[in-house]
Scaffold this motif. Structure first.
Motif, mmCIF file in Angstrom:
data_model
loop_
_atom_site.group_PDB
_atom_site.id
_atom_site.type_symbol
_atom_site.label_atom_id
_atom_site.label_comp_id
_atom_site.label_asym_id
_atom_site.label_seq_id
_atom_site.Cartn_x
_atom_site.Cartn_y
_atom_site.Cartn_z
ATOM 1 N N UNK A 1 12.918 -0.040 1.054
ATOM 2 C CA UNK A 1 12.657 -1.103 0.021
ATOM 3 C C UNK A 1 11.256 -2.020 0.497
ATOM 4 N N UNK A 2 10.745 -2.804 -0.756
ATOM 5 C CA UNK A 2 9.673 -3.531 -0.436
ATOM 6 C C UNK A 2 10.011 -4.946 -0.618
ATOM 7 N N UNK A 3 9.534 -5.790 0.087
ATOM 8 C CA UNK A 3 9.715 -7.236 0.037
ATOM 9 C C UNK A 3 9.092 -7.838 -1.180
ATOM 10 N N UNK A 4 9.655 -8.905 -1.808
ATOM 11 C CA UNK A 4 8.964 -9.283 -3.004
ATOM 12 C C UNK A 4 8.770 -10.945 -3.072
ATOM 13 N N UNK B 1 6.397 -12.511 2.631
ATOM 14 C CA UNK B 1 6.636 -11.121 3.450
ATOM 15 C C UNK B 1 6.069 -10.144 2.122
ATOM 16 N N UNK B 2 5.672 -10.527 1.131
ATOM 17 C CA UNK B 2 5.142 -9.923 0.004
ATOM 18 C C UNK B 2 4.567 -8.556 0.206
ATOM 19 N N UNK B 3 5.058 -7.223 -0.123
ATOM 20 C CA UNK B 3 4.573 -5.811 0.051
ATOM 21 C C UNK B 3 4.875 -5.186 1.471
ATOM 22 N N UNK B 4 5.771 -6.088 2.207
ATOM 23 C CA UNK B 4 6.371 -5.445 3.363
ATOM 24 C C UNK B 4 7.389 -4.496 3.234
ATOM 25 N N UNK B 5 7.311 -3.168 3.817
ATOM 26 C CA UNK B 5 8.280 -2.074 3.458
ATOM 27 C C UNK B 5 9.192 -2.244 4.569
ATOM 28 N N UNK B 6 10.711 -1.870 4.195
ATOM 29 C CA UNK B 6 11.779 -2.046 5.218
ATOM 30 C C UNK B 6 12.810 -1.165 4.689
ATOM 31 N N UNK B 7 13.847 -1.050 5.543
ATOM 32 C CA UNK B 7 14.870 -0.089 5.425
ATOM 33 C C UNK B 7 16.105 -0.922 5.659
#
Length: 164
Positions: free
Chosen positions: A114-117, A121-127
């Motif tokens: 997913x991506x943080x919105x 942390x806008x644009x940070x990818x995480x699981x």
């Protein structure tokens, strides 16, 4: 690592190494976002919860919900499950980001990318747990351990091919 080009997406997310000439082809002045569909199709997406699961916060059956049409994070109208007591988000009820190569969550299943919105942390990818049955949450990192972020301008392209 900051992902901003088609070549970046192919190398990091689609796990395909590019030589210099191929990288130059994808990084031309006219980005070839349509080519990503080919790479995405090489590996089918993992399953997702099609019915409410037991909430890991309260133990009750999760409540289905849908994001508002005004959502600006690429999730407008997207179905999800939430805790029936607190209303806390559990998981999106779709296959977007469910790459079987993602790291396993605490349930032993491959996770959802997913991506943080949020602005912080806008644009940070995480699981996260793709079934919403544990509270797994881990940053996406590159080979050197650096956090991976995406250029917000490419979000719609990655959503369209279900990478995030």
């Amino acid at each position: 690592m900051h992902i901003s080009t088609v070549a970046d997406v192919i190398e990091l997310i689609c796990c395909v190494a590019l030589n210099e000439s191929t990288r130059a082809f994808f990084n031309s002045p006219e980005p070839r976002w349509d080519q990503l569909q080919h790479f995405r199709g090489l590996l089918p997406l993992a399953s997702y919860p099609s019915s409410p699961m037991r909430c890991y916060h309260c133990g009750l059956t999760a409540s289905p919900a849908v994001t508002s049409s005004s959502n600006e994070n690429g999730n407008a109208g997207r179905p999800y499950y939430k805790c029936p007591r607190t209303g806390k988000f559990l998981v999106f009820a779709d296959a977007r980001g469910n790459d079987p190569r993602n790291p396993p969550c605490e349930c032993g299943l491959s996770s959802k990318r997913m991506v943080a919105g949020r602005k912080k942390s806008r644009g940070k990818l995480f699981y996260v747990c793709r079934n919403g049955t544990c509270d797994y949450n881990r940053c996406c990192t590159d080979a050197r351990g650096g956090k991976v972020t995406i250029d917000w301008e490419i979000l719609d392209h990655l959503v369209h091919i279900q990478i995030i």
